[in-house]
Design an enzyme around this catalytic site. Structure first.
Site, PDB file in Angstrom:
ATOM      1  N   ASP A  60     -54.242 -13.309   3.516  1.00 23.57           N
ATOM      2  CA  ASP A  60     -54.322 -12.438   2.349  1.00 23.57           C
ATOM      3  C   ASP A  60     -53.655 -11.122   2.714  1.00 23.57           C
ATOM      4  O   ASP A  60     -54.149 -10.386   3.579  1.00 23.57           O
ATOM      5  CB  ASP A  60     -55.792 -12.225   1.980  1.00 23.57           C
ATOM      6  CG  ASP A  60     -55.979 -11.365   0.736  1.00 23.57           C
ATOM      7  OD1 ASP A  60     -55.046 -10.621   0.370  1.00 23.57           O
ATOM      8  OD2 ASP A  60     -57.077 -11.414   0.150  1.00 23.57           O
ATOM      9  N   SER A 141     -38.658  -4.777  -7.675  1.00 19.76           N
ATOM     10  CA  SER A 141     -38.256  -5.391  -8.940  1.00 19.76           C
ATOM     11  C   SER A 141     -37.449  -4.398  -9.755  1.00 19.76           C
ATOM     12  O   SER A 141     -37.666  -3.181  -9.662  1.00 19.76           O
ATOM     13  CB  SER A 141     -39.493  -5.811  -9.739  1.00 19.76           C
ATOM     14  OG  SER A 141     -39.139  -6.217 -11.052  1.00 19.76           O
ATOM     15  N   TYR A 154     -47.639  -3.556 -13.919  1.00 20.62           N
ATOM     16  CA  TYR A 154     -46.776  -4.238 -12.955  1.00 20.62           C
ATOM     17  C   TYR A 154     -45.562  -3.358 -12.658  1.00 20.62           C
ATOM     18  O   TYR A 154     -45.200  -3.152 -11.490  1.00 20.62           O
ATOM     19  CB  TYR A 154     -46.321  -5.594 -13.509  1.00 20.62           C
ATOM     20  CG  TYR A 154     -45.260  -6.244 -12.652  1.00 20.62           C
ATOM     21  CD1 TYR A 154     -45.603  -6.932 -11.495  1.00 20.62           C
ATOM     22  CD2 TYR A 154     -43.913  -6.159 -12.989  1.00 20.62           C
ATOM     23  CE1 TYR A 154     -44.637  -7.519 -10.693  1.00 20.62           C
ATOM     24  CE2 TYR A 154     -42.935  -6.746 -12.199  1.00 20.62           C
ATOM     25  CZ  TYR A 154     -43.303  -7.421 -11.047  1.00 20.62           C
ATOM     26  OH  TYR A 154     -42.331  -7.987 -10.255  1.00 20.62           O
ATOM     27  N   LYS A 158     -44.433  -1.626  -8.909  1.00 24.22           N
ATOM     28  CA  LYS A 158     -43.152  -1.798  -8.228  1.00 24.22           C
ATOM     29  C   LYS A 158     -42.441  -0.455  -8.048  1.00 24.22           C
ATOM     30  O   LYS A 158     -41.737  -0.243  -7.045  1.00 24.22           O
ATOM     31  CB  LYS A 158     -42.277  -2.782  -9.004  1.00 24.22           C
ATOM     32  CG  LYS A 158     -42.797  -4.214  -8.949  1.00 24.22           C
ATOM     33  CD  LYS A 158     -42.880  -4.747  -7.516  1.00 24.22           C
ATOM     34  CE  LYS A 158     -43.235  -6.209  -7.449  1.00 24.22           C
ATOM     35  NZ  LYS A 158     -43.246  -6.742  -6.062  1.00 24.22           N
TER      36      LYS A 158
END
Length: 251
Positions: A60, A141, A154, A158
């Site tokens: 993890d 991203s 999200y 990033k």
């Protein structure tokens, strides 16, 4: 001479998708690779496919203890560590921001940002203590550069990865530890249906692909090639950059 001959790398989220593509490219260029993933079955299968220069450890990426185990495996099995690829990532389904739950918010910041924090907390001291050059590459991203509604948190996670990477590049440059990012545009991976907010089909991708000047999504090979360059001695004077692997999407 292969571009990564003799190097040892950790690649997270490497049981499939971009991560598996990066691991395969690195091994092809002479590196030995430890792939880390939550999925034991997929990770073991990927390692078996990639051959003797690849090892797998279930882990993890949000937990320091699991990073310590990865470092231990790298030093015990391959004699050290040179390259860290923080590829593991998570998102929620594309939807209006006010519908995002606290659990979904925590997911993207834990997996996308906390994982980078934990990797540096555990591994930077290894490079410093051994006076060993190191390379960290974060798979960020285009969402961190050109955010759009529907994936707000999200996108923010990033952007944090890109900004934190640049900051660490400055801080640890004098120690010859390089930090860079690559930012893919959407590709066809296990998370694509979440980015689209609907099934990952050619028809559903068409609207997004139409915004990419080169006319196609990113592939694992595209991302792997950029990571290989940044990890190699060819990029010895490159730190603090974010390479947009996006077919011109962010122009």
């Amino acid at each position: 001479m292969s571009r990564l001959q003799g190097k040892v790398a950790i690649v997270t989220g490497a049981a499939s998708g971009f991560g598996k593509g990066i691991a395969a490219k690195f091994i092809g260029e002479g590196a030995r690779v430890i792939i880390a993933d939550l999925s034991a079955d997929a990770g073991q299968a990927a390692a078996a496919e990639l051959g003797d220069n690849c090892a797998f450890l279930q882990g993890d990426v949000t937990k320091a203890a699991d990073w310590q185990a990865l470092l231990q495996l790298a030093t015990d099995k391959f004699g050290g560590l040179d390259i860290v690829i923080n590829n593991a990532g998570a998102t929620y389904a594309n939807k209006p921001t006010m519908q995002v739950t606290e659990k979904e918010f925590d997911l993207v910041f834990n997996v996308n940002v906390r994982s980078v924090y934990q990797s540096t907390e555990v591994l930077v001291p290894y490079f410093l203590d051994n006076k060993r050059p190191g390379v960290f590459i974060q798979v960020a991203s285009t969402a961190g550069l050109r955010p759009r509604g529907g994936l707000t948190w999200y996108n923010a996670s990033k952007a944090a990865v890109i900004n934190g990477t640049k900051s660490m590049a400055v801080e640890f440059g004098p120690n010859n530890i390089r930090f860079n990012c690559v930012s893919p545009v959407v590709g066809s991976t296990g998370m694509t249906h979440l980015f689209l907010g609907k099934a990952d089909t050619e028809e559903n991708r068409a609207g997004f692909v139409s915004t990419i000047p080169l006319g196609r999504p990113s592939t694992p090979a595209d991302v792997a090639n950029a990571c290989c360059y940044l990890a190699s001695e060819e990029a010895a004077f490159i730190t603090g950059v974010n390479i947009e692997v996006d077919g011109g999407r962010c122009v």
